[in-house]
Each structure stands twice: as C-alpha cells, then as structure tokens.
Write a protein that holds these residues in place. Structure first.
Motif, PDB file in Angstrom:
ATOM      1  N   THR A  63       9.503  34.821  40.356  1.00  0.00           N
ATOM      2  CA  THR A  63      10.937  34.658  40.428  1.00  0.00           C
ATOM      3  C   THR A  63      11.471  35.313  41.694  1.00  0.00           C
ATOM      4  O   THR A  63      11.085  36.418  42.045  1.00  0.00           O
ATOM      5  N   ILE A  64      12.349  34.608  42.398  1.00  0.00           N
ATOM      6  CA  ILE A  64      13.019  35.161  43.564  1.00  0.00           C
ATOM      7  C   ILE A  64      14.396  35.607  43.101  1.00  0.00           C
ATOM      8  O   ILE A  64      15.116  34.857  42.443  1.00  0.00           O
ATOM      9  N   GLY A  75      12.312  29.992  42.809  1.00  0.00           N
ATOM     10  CA  GLY A  75      10.969  30.535  42.980  1.00  0.00           C
ATOM     11  C   GLY A  75       9.957  29.442  43.271  1.00  0.00           C
ATOM     12  O   GLY A  75      10.186  28.268  42.996  1.00  0.00           O
TER      13      GLY A  75
END
Length: 83
Positions: A59-60, A73
């Motif tokens: 996950t970003i 992501g």
C-alpha cells in the motif's frame, strides 16, 4: 521530516505536470528504493518495481490535502518461488 520520506519542492504556481516531473525525479534519485518512475504522462507518474516478486505490492500512503492527488499501490507481482 520523518526518516524515510523525501520532500518534493514545488510552488503554488506549478502545473500538475511540473509537480509530476519533480516526483519522478525524487523517486528515481532515491537510493535503495528499487522502484523506477517513468516519465510522467501529464500528471500521472507510473511506477515499476525493479525487483521481481510480491515485495513491491504494498500500500502506498500519502498525506496530501488536495483531493486531486491520488495514489494506487503496485499489484500483479509474483514471488520468484511461484514461477
């Protein structure tokens, strides 16, 4: 600034494309990131995981207040042992 984060300098008058280029430059200059940022297409910066495997599928997160700033992501990687 929190360790592991890199500031991307821009001004209020910069276009989205200018900010995208600054983001690309910051990503590609980061050591040990193992991600390559492609040249922006307008305001979009696509990322490629430089290491085969699922480790890039994370996950970003972001804390940008402007709703026009969107992240996603990386997906689709396969663990080298799955090949």
């Amino acid at each position: 600034m929190t360790a592991g984060r890199v500031a991307v300098a821009f001004t209020a008058g910069d276009t989205a494309a200018t900010v995208a280029t600054a983001i690309q430059t910051a990503i590609n200059a980061a050591s040990n990131l193992n991600v390559t940022a492609a040249a922006p297409a307008g305001a979009v910066v696509n990322l490629t995981n430089d290491t085969a495997g699922t480790t890039g599928n994370v996950t970003i997160t972001e804390t940008v207040a402007n709703a026009g700033f969107v992240v996603a992501g990386m997906t689709g990687g396969t663990d080298g042992s799955d090949a």
